[in-house]
Design an enzyme around this catalytic site. Structure first.
Site, PDB file in Angstrom:
ATOM      1  N   HIS A 355      37.697  54.404  23.132  1.00 17.02           N
ATOM      2  CA  HIS A 355      37.614  54.006  21.960  1.00 17.02           C
ATOM      3  C   HIS A 355      38.544  52.929  21.639  1.00 17.02           C
ATOM      4  O   HIS A 355      38.395  52.235  21.137  1.00 17.02           O
ATOM      5  CB  HIS A 355      37.049  54.878  20.498  1.00 17.02           C
ATOM      6  CG  HIS A 355      36.424  53.992  19.404  1.00 17.02           C
ATOM      7  ND1 HIS A 355      36.727  53.534  18.573  1.00 17.02           N
ATOM      8  CD2 HIS A 355      34.999  53.298  19.295  1.00 17.02           C
ATOM      9  CE1 HIS A 355      36.014  52.562  17.988  1.00 17.02           C
ATOM     10  NE2 HIS A 355      34.652  52.989  18.518  1.00 17.02           N
ATOM     11  N   CYS A 356      39.795  53.339  21.968  1.00 19.88           N
ATOM     12  CA  CYS A 356      41.273  52.328  21.080  1.00 19.88           C
ATOM     13  C   CYS A 356      41.216  51.421  22.447  1.00 19.88           C
ATOM     14  O   CYS A 356      41.674  50.459  21.716  1.00 19.88           O
ATOM     15  CB  CYS A 356      42.625  53.747  21.486  1.00 19.88           C
ATOM     16  SG  CYS A 356      42.478  54.680  20.180  1.00 19.88           S
ATOM     17  N   ILE A 357      41.166  51.048  23.558  1.00 19.63           N
ATOM     18  CA  ILE A 357      40.834  50.203  24.587  1.00 19.63           C
ATOM     19  C   ILE A 357      39.579  49.453  24.923  1.00 19.63           C
ATOM     20  O   ILE A 357      39.921  48.935  25.658  1.00 19.63           O
ATOM     21  CB  ILE A 357      41.381  50.302  25.906  1.00 19.63           C
ATOM     22  CG1 ILE A 357      40.512  51.587  26.731  1.00 19.63           C
ATOM     23  CG2 ILE A 357      42.753  51.448  25.432  1.00 19.63           C
ATOM     24  CD1 ILE A 357      40.862  51.873  28.036  1.00 19.63           C
TER      25      ILE A 357
END
Ligand code: KQY
Length: 363
Positions: A355-357
């Site tokens: 999700h962070c990338i």
């Protein structure tokens, strides 16, 4: 493209839920050797795997520095668009735009001020000037007008919305000293209301144990659909994570969302604690000002850090017995989407996950 002085709320724009249809996904290419081991080669392969998995369901664009352009273009599948985009690191969830949409379907971007997760207080690297330009540049490429929040710091991973007026976040992050220390909780809520057109903020306490982002919500809790969330969970009362998750569960069970609904909480078990090996720590360059990676450090591993794509859930797995349990829970939570797991240890070693990338651009 125009930089707007008004706010999305005043202009009739709201942030859609991630589960609403996407025009595509943005990713940034990893390369900095003080965050990614072995010159980022293993991480680059993991990013290729994530990009390829998402590209089977929706268009993907990868932004990459000039120095890495040829390498990224050679490694990524042909159905992925590769554009030059300077950056300090590859966390587009946090430095990229948060897209908002109006009733006519027009899309604009919010260009939050970015300070590498805490600036000079407890930021993770210095400088972060190129990252802070990423949101604006993506909006330019997409011909989307943007709103700049000068003086208000926020990362996309620190918020989740249900698209119907509710925003989920953590006190640990949004009230941290390194974000907006001059603002009260009420002033932060009001800024979120103005930019995302939300009506209610649900404040969880803390994020995943030892999460270096000061407890981003996207690693511990996310929205399945309005009124239903997934919460990272462990039954191991000896694990420091137990108290954190239990406290958040209590908060969720004792509140209602913006529409007055009770919130259904689905527990998503965590993998067993994942520690950095000596070999992994040894592959990361030591640089003054960058958070070091040390043998034995526990990583902030969570299955909640997945991405909702059109028709699919692109989820991390860790070669853990709970990988199969997580796949099953996700399949039941999202019966209309295909669950695709990607081995994500190399992304986790950099401090975040799928999700962070990734950053969704609404249809
Ligand atoms: O998890 C994220 N959203 C970003 C993590 C940044 C880690 C930098 N080392």
């Amino acid at each position: 493209m125009k930089r707007l002085e008004s706010t999305p709320l005043a202009d009739g724009y709201r942030m859609p839920g991630e589960f609403e249809p996407h025009a595509g996904t943005w990713i940034l290419w990893p390369e900095r050797p003080d965050n990614w081991r072995l010159g980022a080669k293993p991480a680059q392969q993991a990013f290729v795997d994530v990009a390829a998995a998402i590209a089977a369901f929706e268009p993907v664009t990868v932004g990459v520095s000039a120095a890495q352009y040829d390498n990224a273009a050679a490694a990524l599948p042909a159905n992925v668009r590769v554009v030059e985009l300077s950056n300090n690191d590859s966390w587009v969830r946090d430095c990229g735009p948060t897209f908002v949409k109006n009733a006519a379907g027009d899309v604009r971007g919010i260009d939050w001020e970015f300070n590498a997760w805490g600036g000079l207080v407890d930021g993770l690297y210095f400088p972060w000037d190129k990252d802070d330009q990423v949101a604006r540049k993506i909006c330019e490429i997409e011909r989307a007008c943007s709103y700049r929040t000068t003086g208000f710091v926020l990362e996309g991973g620190s918020i989740h919305v249900d698209g119907e007026g509710t925003l989920y976040t953590t006190e640990e992050c949004l009230l941290s000293e390194g974000r907006n220390p001059g603002l009260t909780r009420e002033e932060i809520e009001e800024t979120l209301r103005q930019y995302l057109a939300i009506e209610k903020v649900i404040w969880l306490k803390n994020g995943i144990y030892l999460d270096e982002t000061n407890g981003h919500v996207d690693n511990i809790c996310c929205v399945v659909r309005p009124g239903v969330v997934l919460l990272a969970w462990t039954d191991d009362t000896d694990d420091p994570q137990y108290e954190i998750s239990a406290q958040n569960l209590e908060i969720l069970q004792n509140t209602t969302d913006a529409k007055g609904r009770a919130i259904e909480v689905i527990k998503l078990p965590l993998p067993k604690p994942i520690l950095i090996t000596a070999q992994e720590a040894g592959g990361v360059d030591a640089v003054e000002g960058t958070l070091p990676r040390c043998e034995g450090d526990r990583l902030a591993a969570s299955y909640v850090n997945f991405y909702i794509a059109n028709g699919a859930i692109i989820a991390p797995c860790f070669d853990d017995p709970n990988d199969a349990v997580a796949a099953q829970v996700l399949a039941e939570a999202f019966p209309d989407r295909k669950v695709v797991q990607v081995y994500a240890r190399e992304i986790l070693l950099g401090g975040g996950n799928i999700h962070c990338i990734t950053q969704q651009q609404p249809e």
